[in-house]
Design an enzyme around this catalytic site. Structure first.
Site, PDB file in Angstrom:
ATOM      1  N   LEU A  59      -3.776  65.220  -4.916  1.00 43.46           N
ATOM      2  CA  LEU A  59      -3.934  63.770  -4.826  1.00 43.46           C
ATOM      3  C   LEU A  59      -4.147  63.218  -6.224  1.00 43.46           C
ATOM      4  O   LEU A  59      -5.162  63.501  -6.851  1.00 43.46           O
ATOM      5  CB  LEU A  59      -5.179  63.400  -4.015  1.00 43.46           C
ATOM      6  CG  LEU A  59      -5.146  63.573  -2.531  1.00 43.46           C
ATOM      7  CD1 LEU A  59      -5.970  64.773  -2.131  1.00 43.46           C
ATOM      8  CD2 LEU A  59      -5.698  62.351  -1.837  1.00 43.46           C
ATOM      9  N   ASP A  60      -3.186  62.442  -6.701  1.00 41.24           N
ATOM     10  CA  ASP A  60      -3.347  61.776  -7.998  1.00 41.24           C
ATOM     11  C   ASP A  60      -3.716  60.333  -7.709  1.00 41.24           C
ATOM     12  O   ASP A  60      -3.052  59.665  -6.914  1.00 41.24           O
ATOM     13  CB  ASP A  60      -2.027  61.806  -8.781  1.00 41.24           C
ATOM     14  CG  ASP A  60      -1.577  63.220  -9.093  1.00 41.24           C
ATOM     15  OD1 ASP A  60      -0.377  63.393  -9.401  1.00 41.24           O
ATOM     16  OD2 ASP A  60      -2.405  64.152  -9.034  1.00 41.24           O
ATOM     17  N   TYR A  61      -4.770  59.844  -8.330  1.00 39.01           N
ATOM     18  CA  TYR A  61      -5.191  58.473  -8.024  1.00 39.01           C
ATOM     19  C   TYR A  61      -5.715  57.747  -9.254  1.00 39.01           C
ATOM     20  O   TYR A  61      -6.138  58.362 -10.238  1.00 39.01           O
ATOM     21  CB  TYR A  61      -6.261  58.482  -6.931  1.00 39.01           C
ATOM     22  CG  TYR A  61      -7.598  59.001  -7.404  1.00 39.01           C
ATOM     23  CD1 TYR A  61      -7.845  60.369  -7.484  1.00 39.01           C
ATOM     24  CD2 TYR A  61      -8.607  58.128  -7.814  1.00 39.01           C
ATOM     25  CE1 TYR A  61      -9.047  60.850  -7.964  1.00 39.01           C
ATOM     26  CE2 TYR A  61      -9.820  58.602  -8.301  1.00 39.01           C
ATOM     27  CZ  TYR A  61     -10.028  59.968  -8.369  1.00 39.01           C
ATOM     28  OH  TYR A  61     -11.221  60.452  -8.851  1.00 39.01           O
TER      29      TYR A  61
END
Lengths: 203, 254
Positions: B130-132
């Site tokens: 998950l890149d956020y």
């Protein structure tokens, strides 16, 4: 190294190579008894691995070599779980070499599933064998699994480890040993374990 | 410090070069990824994360030759992420000696992929990446494609979806903190750990042992960092390192 298409054989081959030992992959059943030791890897789900092993036509030769000819066998990760009778993970039957089944970690708070990480290997009681060296008992091994082995007999437990509670991390019986962790990925502790298996176990 | 957390260097490569990004852009050349892997192996790190960036990683197939050379140096677990979009790729990677794969962008476009991979290869080999980023309202926005594409789905809704898939691990990348050495995002670490049955790894901004301790208190079991292990000193000279106080032998026993 039994190559039935469901194991991380590259890493295990490299580990034995580093130790200066000849380890070759084979998927030819007539080849098995030529070897001084056999390794059964396993990565994936229990059913998937058992199905691949069965469909590769290697089970009979494996049973003969291990149970009759008594060639030492090392099962790694799912390869170790397959030594048992069954697993909660699937519906297939295991090899049945050791009286055990595999059950899932409960995943109670603080103990995530799968169990991923480095953990110590502990001796059960006061048993003694060639694997129980200082190097191994003071070291650590890498685990990545959602299911753990539950042998029926205490005498089949080689190591225990902790993940919230104490579970069986390695089993053995006669010339057969099964480890839940990945010795090929456990740095010096793992390499030491493989060295002992190849040079001392089963003799 | 708890011994059974996993502290892992992240090495990012573009082509065959080891690079370091800043907030997921401005990739700076650092050196040779194979050499870096060899050094990390000697330093006995817990795990190594290998990340591929670069615009062509979706059009060409994965750089198996480089990944294989890196796997050959590692007697500790190796995780690979970048451009994975099929079961065949995962199978090939696992066979090469990669322990776990991180799937991110494909989760938004190929709905069935991750479930299929978990079914075939087992949850322990499949990690959801998950890149956020945080927006100005302090809301978490999800990104795919190395931070180039914003995804519509809400962060918490995505977390719920992930729980249904049942992966082996979540790998969180705080894009804003990437390469900044300004401390990790503890709040997100807490939120995600509480709602996940599986282990969580946090990456982005980690400066040292204090940050590791803080993250463990938030409930993560994996701490990933790049700048910390690639650079040294005020001037950020390239020096592949693994600080003494983070090494396994110096942590408390389980």
């Amino acid at each position: 190294m039994i190559d039935y298409g469901a194991g991380n054989i590259g890493s295990v081959l490299r580990a034995f190579k580093l130790l200066g030992m000849e380890c070759l992959p084979t998927s030819d059943p007539t080849d098995f008894c030529r070897f001084t030791h056999l390794v059964l890897p396993g990565v994936g789900s229990f059913d998937y691995c058992m199905a691949r092993l069965v469909s590769s036509g290697l089970v009979d030769a494996l049973k003969d070599c291990v149970l009759v000819q008594r060639v030492p066998l090392l099962g790694i990760c799912v390869g170790a779980q397959m030594l048992g009778k069954s697993s909660q993970e699937g519906v297939g039957e295991g090899l049945g070499f050791i009286e055990m089944e595999c059950v899932r970690f409960p995943g109670t708070s603080g103990n995530k599933v799968p169990h991923v990480g480095w953990t110590k290997l502990r001796r059960l009681g006061s048993i003694d064998n060639c694997f129980l060296t200082d190097k191994i008992l003071h070291g650590r091994a890498y685990f990545t699994h959602s299911y753990y082995m539950l042998p029926m007999l205490e005498e089949n437990i080689l190591f225990t480890s902790k993940h919230g509670f104490t579970f069986c991390s390695a089993v053995y019986r006669d010339n057969i040993v099964g480890v839940q962790y990945h010795p090929e990925k456990s740095q010096r502790t793992g390499l030491e374990f493989l060295r002992i298996f190849a040079t001392e176990y089963g003799r | 410090m708890v011994a059974n957390c996993r502290i892992m260097p992240v090495i990012t490569f573009d082509g065959s070069n080891l690079v370091k990004t800043s907030r997921f852009s401005n990739a700076r050349y650092v050196g040779d990824p194979i050499n870096a892997a060899r050094i990390f192996n000697e330093l006995e790190v817990d795990e190594l994360v290998l990340n591929s960036i670069g615009r062509d990683r979706h059009s060409k197939d994965l750089n198996y030759s480089l990944i294989s050379s890196i796997a050959a140096e590692c007697f500790m677990p190796l995780t690979y992420g970048g451009g994975i979009s099929s079961e065949t790729q995962v199978e090939r990677l696992l066979r090469l000696g990669v322990e776990k794969v991180i799937i991110n962008s494909a989760n938004f476009r190929l709905e069935g992929l991750i479930k299929e991979c978990i079914k075939i290869f087992g949850a322990q080999a499949i990690i959801v990446g998950l890149d956020y980023k945080m927006n100005w309202l302090n809301k978490r926005l999800l990104f795919s494609d190395s931070g180039n594409k914003q995804e519509r789905i809400a962060f918490l809704d995505y977390l719920t979806k992930i729980q249904e898939w049942g992966p082996g691990e979540l790998f969180l990348n705080a894009i804003d903190r990437d390469g900044q050495l300004n401390g990790p995002d503890l709040e997100t670490a807490k939120v995600v750990s509480i709602s996940s049955e599986c282990p969580v790894t946090m990456c982005g901004g980690v400066r040292g042992v204090e940050d590791v301790r803080s993250l463990i208190k938030c409930g993560v079991s994996g701490i990933a960092a790049s700048s910390l292990f690639l650079f040294w000193g005020v001037h950020r000279s390239v020096l592949i390192n693994f600080p003494e106080e983070l090494r396994y032998d110096n942590r408390s026993a389980v």
